[in-house]
Write a protein that holds these residues in place. Sequence first.
Motif, PDB file in Angstrom:
ATOM      1  N   GLU A  78      -1.019   7.726  -1.185  1.00 57.70           N
ATOM      2  CA  GLU A  78      -1.574   8.600  -2.528  1.00 57.70           C
ATOM      3  C   GLU A  78      -1.245  10.137  -2.302  1.00 57.70           C
ATOM      4  O   GLU A  78      -0.605  11.062  -2.899  1.00 57.70           O
ATOM      5  N   PRO A  85      -9.325   5.224   2.426  1.00 56.84           N
ATOM      6  CA  PRO A  85      -9.078   4.709   1.341  1.00 56.84           C
ATOM      7  C   PRO A  85      -8.742   5.572   0.136  1.00 56.84           C
ATOM      8  O   PRO A  85      -9.121   6.533   0.279  1.00 56.84           O
ATOM      9  N   ILE A  96       0.991  -1.208  -0.055  1.00 55.21           N
ATOM     10  CA  ILE A  96      -0.060  -0.027   0.045  1.00 55.21           C
ATOM     11  C   ILE A  96       0.899   1.379  -0.020  1.00 55.21           C
ATOM     12  O   ILE A  96       2.046   1.152   0.570  1.00 55.21           O
ATOM     13  N   SER A 117      -7.626   6.234  -4.203  1.00 53.99           N
ATOM     14  CA  SER A 117      -8.502   6.290  -5.532  1.00 53.99           C
ATOM     15  C   SER A 117      -8.006   4.761  -5.837  1.00 53.99           C
ATOM     16  O   SER A 117      -9.021   4.424  -6.926  1.00 53.99           O
ATOM     17  N   SER A 118      -7.316   3.968  -5.408  1.00 51.40           N
ATOM     18  CA  SER A 118      -7.333   2.611  -5.732  1.00 51.40           C
ATOM     19  C   SER A 118      -6.948   1.627  -4.527  1.00 51.40           C
ATOM     20  O   SER A 118      -6.664   2.211  -3.301  1.00 51.40           O
ATOM     21  N   PRO A 119      -7.179   0.255  -4.548  1.00 55.41           N
ATOM     22  CA  PRO A 119      -7.210  -0.522  -3.455  1.00 55.41           C
ATOM     23  C   PRO A 119      -5.698  -0.414  -2.980  1.00 55.41           C
ATOM     24  O   PRO A 119      -5.644  -0.602  -1.726  1.00 55.41           O
ATOM     25  N   ASP A 120      -4.645  -0.245  -3.469  1.00 56.72           N
ATOM     26  CA  ASP A 120      -3.407   0.002  -3.016  1.00 56.72           C
ATOM     27  C   ASP A 120      -2.860   1.338  -2.876  1.00 56.72           C
ATOM     28  O   ASP A 120      -1.629   1.780  -2.562  1.00 56.72           O
ATOM     29  N   GLN A 121      -3.987   2.182  -2.536  1.00 55.43           N
ATOM     30  CA  GLN A 121      -3.516   3.465  -2.170  1.00 55.43           C
ATOM     31  C   GLN A 121      -4.016   4.042  -0.929  1.00 55.43           C
ATOM     32  O   GLN A 121      -5.307   3.574  -0.790  1.00 55.43           O
TER      33      GLN A 121
END
Length: 792
Positions: free
Chosen positions: A369, A423, A366, A425-429
């Motif tokens: 962002e 969370p 993760i 903008s994406s699952p890994d951010q």
Amino acid sequence: MARNRTTSGRAGQDRGVIRPAAVSVFLGVAGVAAGLTLPALAQSYSFSDVRIEGNQRVDATTVLGFARINRGQAVSGGQLNEAYQRLADSGLFETVEIVPQGGTLVIRVQEYPTINVINFEGNARIKDENLATLIQSQSRRAYNPSQAEADAAAITEAYRVQGRIAATVTPKIIRRSGNRVDLVFDIAEGKVVEIERLSFVGNRAYSDRRLRQVLETKQAGLLRSVIASDTFIAERIELDKQLLRDFYLSRGFIDFEVLDATAEVTRERDAFFLTFTVQEGQSYSFGQVTASSEVEGVDAADFSNALRIRRGVTYSPSVVENNIARLESLALQKGLNFIRVEPRITRNERNQTLDVNFALVRGERIFVERIDIEGNTTTLDQVVRRQFRTVEGDPFNPREVRQSAERIRALGYFANADVNTQPGSSPDQVVVNVDVEEQPTGSLSFGVSYGVSSGAGFSIGFSEQNFLGRGQILGLDISTGTDNINTQINFVEPAFLGRDLRFRFNTYYRETDNQYSRYDTRRIGISPSIEFPISENGRLEMRYTLSQDKIQNVDRGLDDDGDTDASSIILRKEEDRGALIASSLGYTYSWDSNRGGMNPTGRNLLRFSQDFAGVGGDVEYVSTTALALTERKVWNEELTVRAVVEGGVLNMIGDDSSRVTDRFFGNGKIRGFEPNGIGPRDLNVGNEDALGGNYFAVARLEAEFPLGLPEEYGFMGGVFMDAGSVWSLDDVNGGENGDDPVDDDFHLRSSVGVSVFWTTPIGPLRFNFAKAIEKQDYDKEQFFDLTISTRF
């Protein structure tokens, strides 16, 4: 404030002349007239006309809207009751009547009066303008008894937060013409409800006295009129519970619990008895400490060498957290991203130790962002951002975010600082949100001070801890005493060039007209410096100093009786050299074992400084000072013992001799002697001025302990023993003509004494009573010393 005769306006008064039960009577009459049979409430009725009477400000459409009854609509008796209740609950009408008259339904209302003015009576602790922000009732709006009661409850709560739980607030109205009223909140503030007794149940390892020192809440005592922390505030109890947990956990009591916190009010409702019931458990120490790796290709040996935990040391969560941060930092240095360290603890009941295995595991992939900062109206974003060790795009580390939050709170710029994640903008951010609330960081102070040695003095100071919102420190201090003037300006940039470099610029002007000597001094200087860490506990400061020092007004003649009272020729020669400029480079290395605050029961401090004068200027020398301190809390932390050793050496370069502005005097180092009371002294002249020395060395032993008085009084006792000396001169040719030698040999001085410490809201006071044991005949003793510092 209004002083007219008032009438009660409580929300409990009747809000209508006819209650729902009376409505059914009207319906029964209407049923008979229409030739209907009872029970009336179970039947439906229809009115050909609905007439509204008594309304002035509220139009008929609004009244019908609340009643929800239309012409020709079939309604039951229960619906008429509901219509009545809706009108009564609307808050618009003081009385409501629903009267059936044949085929016409009459709704007769009397509107609540309009509020003319709102006054507060009986309040002294909270100002009118502050109370006005707490209430919802407003002038030129309809008076509502329910809202007035709610406003009274809000005011009562404000007093409760201040510890005045006996405060009562009664809303009253004064009738005026034109259907207007004055709304008056009659306030009886009552007394502050204090903590009369603060006690503990279940504590064995630490006394009640020691645990009271931990809590934010204090027990009422001698200074109850000026101490606010002895006021009972229910919300503060939760903080006290957490402080107790932190206290015990940092001392190895891993099973500690606060079972209960009971507050009992006295019969007179003027005090509380607050009791904490605790379960301590046993204190644990570190056992075997290891590191292991569950990540392929990562060798745990390097990480084991980085651990800084000794076997047998009392267990502390902060020590574990510090080592986790060290290992994760090492992983980043090795280019290992998304490595997490999990402490796995094994309990050994038999020997009361905890084995800790720091396991390296693969964390989630993760990334950060962005970091959003809100609420900082004055402080620049960069001041908050530099408390983070990560930036946008870096791997996300929850522990680092928590530590960054602590660093932000520790700045002291914000009344509140919340740091959380959400969370991205994406699952890994992930997005890190920082929400802060600014608080004042500047202060203007005026002070009065007094010391036995320095006399009375006055001071004025300005300090801004967040100058222009850049996190910089700016300070100005001007102080005057019986025989001195001291002015200095200080500027600090804690993150010079955006790094962990602390830049400081200091300039000063000092004059002395010392009653303990027959000469005066004047010193002017500037000193820029930069400080940075060189290890976990060590810091290094590098500085440049440019100063001009002048000795003046040295006695050269006769006293009032015609007797020779000239100063030593050594001082006269030093005055003849005029104002000399010293240009020096210097450094200070300091090592503090408790810099991270991980050992609450002990501390070791080392400090070593050197200044090299001769980078230009008129003088050349090397001045070296050193200090070593060790401190421990023993006997269940009731007794604090401390040992300090310090010394200094002044080495002149070239043919010049040192001056009194450069030499050491040991003032305040050995108690029991006056300022300038020890060291080489020219006994061949009348005034026998102290000359100072090129060397000094001092050892101090002292202990602090409770005196048996209630802890809230703030008194502590102490004993001490000091020993040391000041010695060595470059020029020992004294007297009036330089033909009499001055004794500058090492002569040991020592003293013993007792101290009384008093922590008060106006500042810490220390009373020293000392007796000189080893001394020279010409030394000047001082039995009593008191220092008071008052700010207002």
